[in-house]
Design a protein around this motif. Sequence first.
Motif, PDB file in Angstrom:
ATOM      1  N   TYR A 105       0.849  -1.191   0.000  1.00 24.73           N
ATOM      2  CA  TYR A 105       0.000   0.000   0.000  1.00 24.73           C
ATOM      3  C   TYR A 105       0.884   1.239   0.000  1.00 24.73           C
ATOM      4  N   GLN A 106       0.422   2.299  -0.650  1.00 20.05           N
ATOM      5  CA  GLN A 106       1.194   3.548  -0.691  1.00 20.05           C
ATOM      6  C   GLN A 106       1.248   4.182   0.698  1.00 20.05           C
ATOM      7  N   ASN A 107       2.231   5.047   0.905  1.00 18.72           N
ATOM      8  CA  ASN A 107       2.373   5.715   2.193  1.00 18.72           C
ATOM      9  C   ASN A 107       1.513   6.979   2.225  1.00 18.72           C
ATOM     10  N   VAL A 108       0.643   7.054   3.237  1.00 17.71           N
ATOM     11  CA  VAL A 108      -0.287   8.197   3.344  1.00 17.71           C
ATOM     12  C   VAL A 108      -0.063   8.972   4.642  1.00 17.71           C
ATOM     13  N   ARG A 109       1.103   8.789   5.233  1.00 20.92           N
ATOM     14  CA  ARG A 109       1.386   9.376   6.551  1.00 20.92           C
ATOM     15  C   ARG A 109       1.133  10.888   6.577  1.00 20.92           C
ATOM     16  N   PRO A 166      -6.240   7.234   7.026  1.00 18.45           N
ATOM     17  CA  PRO A 166      -7.343   6.930   7.936  1.00 18.45           C
ATOM     18  C   PRO A 166      -6.901   7.013   9.404  1.00 18.45           C
ATOM     19  N   ILE A 167      -7.742   7.594  10.238  1.00 17.86           N
ATOM     20  CA  ILE A 167      -7.579   7.528  11.689  1.00 17.86           C
ATOM     21  C   ILE A 167      -8.662   6.570  12.185  1.00 17.86           C
ATOM     22  N   LEU A 168      -8.263   5.364  12.516  1.00 15.21           N
ATOM     23  CA  LEU A 168      -9.205   4.311  12.902  1.00 15.21           C
ATOM     24  C   LEU A 168      -9.308   4.268  14.424  1.00 15.21           C
ATOM     25  N   ILE A 169     -10.506   4.529  14.948  1.00 19.99           N
ATOM     26  CA  ILE A 169     -10.712   4.662  16.393  1.00 19.99           C
ATOM     27  C   ILE A 169     -11.519   3.472  16.892  1.00 19.99           C
ATOM     28  N   GLU A 170     -10.985   2.773  17.897  1.00 16.32           N
ATOM     29  CA  GLU A 170     -11.640   1.586  18.445  1.00 16.32           C
ATOM     30  C   GLU A 170     -11.747   1.699  19.963  1.00 16.32           C
ATOM     31  N   ARG A 171     -12.945   1.519  20.486  1.00 18.65           N
ATOM     32  CA  ARG A 171     -13.180   1.655  21.919  1.00 18.65           C
ATOM     33  C   ARG A 171     -12.566   0.507  22.720  1.00 18.65           C
ATOM     34  N   GLY A 172     -12.417  -0.664  22.095  1.00 16.77           N
ATOM     35  CA  GLY A 172     -11.944  -1.851  22.794  1.00 16.77           C
ATOM     36  C   GLY A 172     -10.464  -2.102  22.641  1.00 16.77           C
ATOM     37  N   ASN A 173     -10.051  -3.281  23.126  1.00 23.83           N
ATOM     38  CA  ASN A 173      -8.654  -3.688  23.063  1.00 23.83           C
ATOM     39  C   ASN A 173      -8.279  -4.203  21.680  1.00 23.83           C
ATOM     40  N   ILE A 175      -2.476  -1.240   7.643  1.00 20.62           N
ATOM     41  CA  ILE A 175      -2.913   0.145   7.866  1.00 20.62           C
ATOM     42  C   ILE A 175      -1.783   0.966   8.477  1.00 20.62           C
ATOM     43  N   LEU A 176      -1.134   0.401   9.490  1.00 18.58           N
ATOM     44  CA  LEU A 176      -0.067   1.122  10.187  1.00 18.58           C
ATOM     45  C   LEU A 176       1.155   1.335   9.296  1.00 18.58           C
ATOM     46  N   GLN A 177       1.544   0.302   8.552  1.00 19.68           N
ATOM     47  CA  GLN A 177       2.732   0.401   7.705  1.00 19.68           C
ATOM     48  C   GLN A 177       2.542   1.435   6.599  1.00 19.68           C
ATOM     49  N   ALA A 178       1.293   1.659   6.216  1.00 21.62           N
ATOM     50  CA  ALA A 178       1.022   2.656   5.166  1.00 21.62           C
ATOM     51  C   ALA A 178       0.890   4.067   5.732  1.00 21.62           C
ATOM     52  N   GLY A 179       1.021   4.197   7.048  1.00 17.45           N
ATOM     53  CA  GLY A 179       0.961   5.527   7.642  1.00 17.45           C
ATOM     54  C   GLY A 179      -0.370   5.895   8.251  1.00 17.45           C
ATOM     55  N   GLY A 180      -1.322   4.954   8.259  1.00 18.06           N
ATOM     56  CA  GLY A 180      -2.584   5.203   8.940  1.00 18.06           C
ATOM     57  C   GLY A 180      -2.396   5.077  10.445  1.00 18.06           C
ATOM     58  N   GLU A 181      -3.395   5.498  11.198  1.00 13.30           N
ATOM     59  CA  GLU A 181      -3.346   5.386  12.662  1.00 13.30           C
ATOM     60  C   GLU A 181      -4.475   4.491  13.146  1.00 13.30           C
ATOM     61  N   VAL A 182      -4.174   3.695  14.192  1.00 14.18           N
ATOM     62  CA  VAL A 182      -5.179   2.857  14.833  1.00 14.18           C
ATOM     63  C   VAL A 182      -5.112   3.137  16.325  1.00 14.18           C
ATOM     64  N   LEU A 183      -6.205   3.633  16.874  1.00 15.67           N
ATOM     65  CA  LEU A 183      -6.249   4.031  18.287  1.00 15.67           C
ATOM     66  C   LEU A 183      -7.143   3.073  19.053  1.00 15.67           C
ATOM     67  N   PHE A 184      -6.544   2.266  19.960  1.00  9.29           N
ATOM     68  CA  PHE A 184      -7.324   1.344  20.768  1.00  9.29           C
ATOM     69  C   PHE A 184      -7.695   1.992  22.097  1.00  9.29           C
ATOM     70  N   ASN A 185      -8.670   1.382  22.776  1.00 13.54           N
ATOM     71  CA  ASN A 185      -9.144   1.889  24.068  1.00 13.54           C
ATOM     72  C   ASN A 185      -9.476   3.381  23.986  1.00 13.54           C
ATOM     73  N   THR A 186     -10.042   3.751  22.870  1.00 14.47           N
ATOM     74  CA  THR A 186     -10.391   5.158  22.609  1.00 14.47           C
ATOM     75  C   THR A 186     -11.875   5.230  22.270  1.00 14.47           C
ATOM     76  N   LYS A 187     -12.638   5.759  23.201  1.00 14.37           N
ATOM     77  CA  LYS A 187     -14.093   5.783  23.049  1.00 14.37           C
ATOM     78  C   LYS A 187     -14.562   7.159  22.600  1.00 14.37           C
TER      79      LYS A 187
END
Length: 526
Positions: free
Chosen positions: A77-81, A109-116, A205-217
Amino acid sequence: MKKEIQLQLTPQEAYDEVVFQETVSKRIGISGSQTDVRARQTKRSIDARGRQVKVNVTAEVFIDELVPPMLEASKAYQNVRNSEQIIIVGAGPAGMFAALRAIELGVKPILIERGNDVRARRRDLAAINKDHVVNPESNYCFGEGGAGTYSDGKLYTRSKKRGDIRRIMEIFVSHGATEEILVDAHPHIGTNKLPKIVTELRESILQAGGEVLFNTKVVDFILENNEMKGVVTQDGEKIIGLGVILATGHSARDIYHLLHQKKILIEAKPFALGVRIEHSQNLIDKIQYHCETDRGPYLPASSYSLVHQTKFKGKQRGVFSFCMCPGGFIVPAATSPGELVVNGMSPSRRDSKFANSGIVVAVELEDLPQYEKYGPLAAMMFQAEIEKSAWKAGGETQTAPAQRMIDFVNRKESTSLLETSYQPGLNSVNMHDVLPDFIASRLADGFKAFGNKMKGYFTNESQLIGVESRTSSPVRIPKDKESFEHPIIKRLYPCAEGAGYAGGIVSAAMDGERCAEKLIEAYIKK
């Protein structure tokens, strides 16, 4: 030379690779060591309508030439950082595939997840099963991968209009799923394999520069002039983006309450509610495969799909099987303390001795006049009340209320219950005391009808375990059919099961991709 052939095979010919290759050579009339013949199955489905089970196979045959890979696997995937960003709330199939599609289109993408994350989530599941403790932020429904991670991993969908099913399958294969899912008519991955695949999707997702936020409600939305500018998290952090894809799943009741509180248009929606029914897998195999003892070493655990129309007080409603899990387990799917919900899942080999399925009744809004005061949350409040009733009947733990099938139809409490796959345990009750009469009476009619369709299905050697209430969303977040955008709030893209538009892993993934495409098309400057 390459040719395509259609075959009707015995289970051994279809599932034993050596026998399959020999069978193909014989069928096309080529034998001997002078010719190199290799065959590869491209489509496969089981036909169990006759006394002898057959397997219909489409195969590619390669004669004296190399067999190319079925799939040119690539995770590049291309870098989108440093690109413009969109916000995706919920890291289930819809959210993850929306994130990957955004990356393909050059957006971060900023991917927000409330859980672990999926690994830490295991501890939350163990706490439910062993200690009856429900973490309201991370459980069988919430957490990385969503409810789909701890399910059968069924990938079958009829929603061909939503997008490219093959593309979704290929992305799963490139992230670790077996190529079998490209072949089987009713493909599945299995709950034991999904966590690793979900982890690989996140890494892409992470390697392409996206963000994944866990435990974030997400606890609030940032609105300006009927435009969704971003979200606010439980820590007070404001996250801003060019648009928000809301992919929270159908169990995030706090999100529905928030939408209603903010006066964002939502609607009450019909759904279905009932129980899980558990039989021995051997019994279902005997019925479906017409076998005397067991299905043998080649056939997979059999499944079923049942539907019956019932009448109660002049109103006709469907009773139907839902999310049938052959060789599977029943699991506690509550998302808050003080409620009891059950769901089903299967490992990849489907080798449990139990078969389970939701058996549910269609619930229309006209069935719930006493809940009209809740407006668009009417069906959800009914759903929550039934789950609380089940929790009380089970003993106010995750022990589930249960009853043998014929006892239920006869309104007789079972003096004993059967062995079960449901780890927290069962409590014998009269399920008519848990379910409202318009549900219970229809279920009873349905079970008798199913016994006529599948001889042996209606038996006291099976048991109802309740309640199966999270079949689909009881709330719809409307969106425009063309733009996929909320009709009033701009830059808000309601997505998949939580919005009331898609059910299952593949259809949710396709809806996630479409939402990402539509958002980017509308708001990213070219």
